[in-house]
Motif scaffolding. Structure first.
Motif, PDB file in Angstrom:
ATOM      1  N   ASP A 162       0.818  -1.215   0.000  1.00 35.00           N
ATOM      2  CA  ASP A 162       0.000   0.000   0.000  1.00 35.00           C
ATOM      3  C   ASP A 162       0.851   1.264   0.000  1.00 35.00           C
ATOM      4  O   ASP A 162       0.422   2.300  -0.493  1.00 35.00           O
ATOM      5  N   ASP A 163       2.066   1.167   0.555  1.00 37.42           N
ATOM      6  CA  ASP A 163       2.955   2.323   0.602  1.00 37.42           C
ATOM      7  C   ASP A 163       3.778   2.473  -0.674  1.00 37.42           C
ATOM      8  O   ASP A 163       4.602   3.377  -0.784  1.00 37.42           O
ATOM      9  N   GLY A 164       3.563   1.589  -1.660  1.00 41.18           N
ATOM     10  CA  GLY A 164       4.275   1.663  -2.926  1.00 41.18           C
ATOM     11  C   GLY A 164       5.594   0.907  -2.951  1.00 41.18           C
ATOM     12  O   GLY A 164       6.236   0.803  -3.993  1.00 41.18           O
ATOM     13  N   ALA A 165       6.003   0.360  -1.804  1.00 43.04           N
ATOM     14  CA  ALA A 165       7.254  -0.399  -1.737  1.00 43.04           C
ATOM     15  C   ALA A 165       7.049  -1.788  -2.344  1.00 43.04           C
ATOM     16  O   ALA A 165       5.989  -2.400  -2.188  1.00 43.04           O
ATOM     17  N   LEU A 166       8.060  -2.262  -3.033  1.00 46.74           N
ATOM     18  CA  LEU A 166       8.051  -3.617  -3.566  1.00 46.74           C
ATOM     19  C   LEU A 166       8.321  -4.579  -2.426  1.00 46.74           C
ATOM     20  O   LEU A 166       9.298  -4.420  -1.682  1.00 46.74           O
TER      21      LEU A 166
END
Length: 116
Positions: free
Chosen positions: A50-54
């Motif tokens: 959700d935070d855009g981290a892979l």
């Protein structure tokens, strides 16, 4: 039990396609076996959080593998140029087994002299 390793890289534009990530991870070579982590079956899954981290769900051939830091460094070198932020979620269940090795991985191991 899971352990999480986290790293950030310089910003790039938007999330990288997971196929490109998988291709980049083929440059990460298990130092003991000489085969990449994708074809060894050490990569269990990947997704964007959700935070855009892979988020990479990965394992090692054994939980006591002394080369975890080496593999993390190789992952950082492979993903740094293409992914803004990533985390490894070290997964120990289900345990890794040789049945997870791809056909390409088996060919690579045979070329290195393994009888598999």
């Amino acid at each position: 039990m899971t352990d999480i390793s986290e790293t950030s890289a310089p910003s790039t534009a938007g999330p990288t396609d997971l196929e490109d990530v998988e291709e980049a991870l083929k440059d990460v070579i298990d130092p003991e076996l000489g085969v990449n982590i994708v074809d060894l079956g050490l990569l269990y899954g990947m997704r964007y959080g959700d935070d855009g981290a892979l988020l990479l769900d990965m394992t090692l051939t054994t939980a006591a593998c002394p080369l975890q830091d080496v593999i993390e460094e190789q992952v950082e070198n492979s993903l740094g140029p293409i992914v803004d932020e990533w985390r490894i979620n070290w997964v120990w269940m289900p345990p890794w087994g040789p049945e997870r090795i791809t056909d390409d991985g088996r060919d690579q191991m045979r070329a290195l002299g393994f009888n598999i």
